[in-house]
Design an enzyme around this catalytic site. Structure first.
Site, PDB file in Angstrom:
ATOM      1  N   CYS A   7      37.262  -0.353  72.486  1.00 60.10           N
ATOM      2  CA  CYS A   7      36.485   0.181  73.612  1.00 60.10           C
ATOM      3  C   CYS A   7      35.212   0.865  73.090  1.00 60.10           C
ATOM      4  O   CYS A   7      34.142   0.747  73.705  1.00 60.10           O
ATOM      5  CB  CYS A   7      37.323   1.163  74.434  1.00 60.10           C
ATOM      6  SG  CYS A   7      38.487   0.363  75.556  1.00 60.10           S
ATOM      7  N   ASP A  30      34.540  -9.955  62.711  1.00 61.73           N
ATOM      8  CA  ASP A  30      35.608  -9.126  62.145  1.00 61.73           C
ATOM      9  C   ASP A  30      35.084  -8.451  60.876  1.00 61.73           C
ATOM     10  O   ASP A  30      34.408  -9.067  60.061  1.00 61.73           O
ATOM     11  CB  ASP A  30      36.839  -9.986  61.831  1.00 61.73           C
ATOM     12  CG  ASP A  30      38.075  -9.137  61.595  1.00 61.73           C
ATOM     13  OD1 ASP A  30      38.991  -9.169  62.435  1.00 61.73           O
ATOM     14  OD2 ASP A  30      38.125  -8.417  60.560  1.00 61.73           O
ATOM     15  N   HIS A  99      42.870  -8.812  71.804  1.00 62.39           N
ATOM     16  CA  HIS A  99      41.778  -9.532  71.143  1.00 62.39           C
ATOM     17  C   HIS A  99      42.257 -10.890  70.664  1.00 62.39           C
ATOM     18  O   HIS A  99      43.423 -11.066  70.324  1.00 62.39           O
ATOM     19  CB  HIS A  99      41.178  -8.729  69.988  1.00 62.39           C
ATOM     20  CG  HIS A  99      42.181  -8.201  69.002  1.00 62.39           C
ATOM     21  ND1 HIS A  99      42.953  -7.090  69.268  1.00 62.39           N
ATOM     22  CD2 HIS A  99      42.547  -8.626  67.777  1.00 62.39           C
ATOM     23  CE1 HIS A  99      43.744  -6.857  68.232  1.00 62.39           C
ATOM     24  NE2 HIS A  99      43.537  -7.768  67.312  1.00 62.39           N
ATOM     25  N   HIS A 101      41.410 -13.676  67.783  1.00 57.11           N
ATOM     26  CA  HIS A 101      40.693 -14.016  66.553  1.00 57.11           C
ATOM     27  C   HIS A 101      40.260 -15.477  66.658  1.00 57.11           C
ATOM     28  O   HIS A 101      41.086 -16.345  66.968  1.00 57.11           O
ATOM     29  CB  HIS A 101      41.615 -13.904  65.336  1.00 57.11           C
ATOM     30  CG  HIS A 101      42.192 -12.537  65.092  1.00 57.11           C
ATOM     31  ND1 HIS A 101      41.724 -11.710  64.088  1.00 57.11           N
ATOM     32  CD2 HIS A 101      43.200 -11.871  65.688  1.00 57.11           C
ATOM     33  CE1 HIS A 101      42.443 -10.586  64.079  1.00 57.11           C
ATOM     34  NE2 HIS A 101      43.339 -10.650  65.039  1.00 57.11           N
TER      35      HIS A 101
HETATM   36  P1  5GP Z   1      44.957  -7.314  64.558  1.00 55.62           P
HETATM   37  O1  5GP Z   1      45.532  -6.961  63.216  1.00 55.62           O
HETATM   38  O2  5GP Z   1      45.190  -6.207  65.548  1.00 55.62           O
HETATM   39  O3  5GP Z   1      45.363  -8.649  65.057  1.00 55.62           O
HETATM   40  O4  5GP Z   1      43.394  -7.450  64.336  1.00 55.62           O
HETATM   41  C1  5GP Z   1      42.537  -6.365  64.265  1.00 55.62           C
HETATM   42  C2  5GP Z   1      41.293  -6.842  63.570  1.00 55.62           C
HETATM   43  O5  5GP Z   1      40.296  -5.874  63.752  1.00 55.62           O
HETATM   44  C3  5GP Z   1      41.463  -7.012  62.047  1.00 55.62           C
HETATM   45  O6  5GP Z   1      41.199  -8.361  61.697  1.00 55.62           O
HETATM   46  C4  5GP Z   1      40.457  -6.031  61.466  1.00 55.62           C
HETATM   47  O7  5GP Z   1      39.795  -6.529  60.317  1.00 55.62           O
HETATM   48  C5  5GP Z   1      39.478  -5.824  62.618  1.00 55.62           C
HETATM   49  N1  5GP Z   1      38.858  -4.512  62.617  1.00 55.62           N
HETATM   50  C6  5GP Z   1      39.475  -3.309  62.432  1.00 55.62           C
HETATM   51  N2  5GP Z   1      38.575  -2.319  62.520  1.00 55.62           N
HETATM   52  C7  5GP Z   1      37.370  -2.909  62.761  1.00 55.62           C
HETATM   53  C8  5GP Z   1      36.057  -2.394  62.959  1.00 55.62           C
HETATM   54  O8  5GP Z   1      35.795  -1.183  62.936  1.00 55.62           O
HETATM   55  N3  5GP Z   1      35.064  -3.295  63.191  1.00 55.62           N
HETATM   56  C9  5GP Z   1      35.298  -4.641  63.223  1.00 55.62           C
HETATM   57  N4  5GP Z   1      34.245  -5.428  63.435  1.00 55.62           N
HETATM   58  N5  5GP Z   1      36.526  -5.164  63.055  1.00 55.62           N
HETATM   59  C10 5GP Z   1      37.545  -4.300  62.825  1.00 55.62           C
HETATM   60 ZN    ZN Z   2      40.313  -0.465  74.414  1.00 53.78          ZN
END
Ligand code: 5GP
Ligand code: ZN
Length: 113
Positions: A7, A30, A99, A101
């Site tokens: 957010c 990412d 989200h 990917h």
């Molecule tokens: P999840 O593990 O929840 O499926 O994916 C979260 C993703 O968010 C990860 O791939 C991680 O690298 C990315 N991520 C975490 N913090 C940040 C951030 O501050 N900025 C960006 N651009 N990506 C982030």
């Molecule tokens: Zn949120």
């Protein structure tokens, strides 16, 4: 939602490398890419995960899927790409804002887990 990382990214409070935005959807690079192209597509509305999509409208959800298609074209992923949404602890979801990917730009393994 307060204290939600994505957010804050959507609101511009935390910087990101934006690749796409429409009324319902935001997408950015990412920070820790797992493939040559690794983009996160998120609904602007705070929805915690796939498990909470009952809180989202069909318009919001469809906008995410349509954005993925637009971004894949914009990023020239004509050889293919993978779309992943981690949901909950077994899937290692680390950010509790829904989200998707988009992973692409290289040949991937032929199995997912
Ligand atoms: P999840 O593990 O929840 O499926 O994916 C979260 C993703 O968010 C990860 O791939 C991680 O690298 C990315 N991520 C975490 N913090 C940040 C951030 O501050 N900025 C960006 N651009 N990506 C982030
Ligand atoms: Zn949120």
């Amino acid at each position: 939602m307060e204290n939600c990382l994505f957010c804050k990214i959507i609101g511009g409070e935390i910087p990101s490398a934006k690749v796409y935005e429409d009324d319902d959807t935001f997408a950015f690079q990412d920070i820790n890419p797992q493939a040559p192209t690794h983009i996160l597509v998120v609904p602007k509305a705070h929805i915690s995960s796939m498990d909470d999509i009952d809180q989202a409208s069909d318009q919001q959800l469809a906008a995410c899927l349509r954005a993925i298609r637009v971004i894949a074209r914009q990023q020239k992923l004509e050889k293919g790409y993978r779309v992943v949404s981690n949901c909950g602890p077994d899937a290692c979801q680390s950010v509790p804002h829904l989200h998707f990917h988009i992973l692409g730009g290289a040949q991937m393994a032929d199995r997912m887990a």
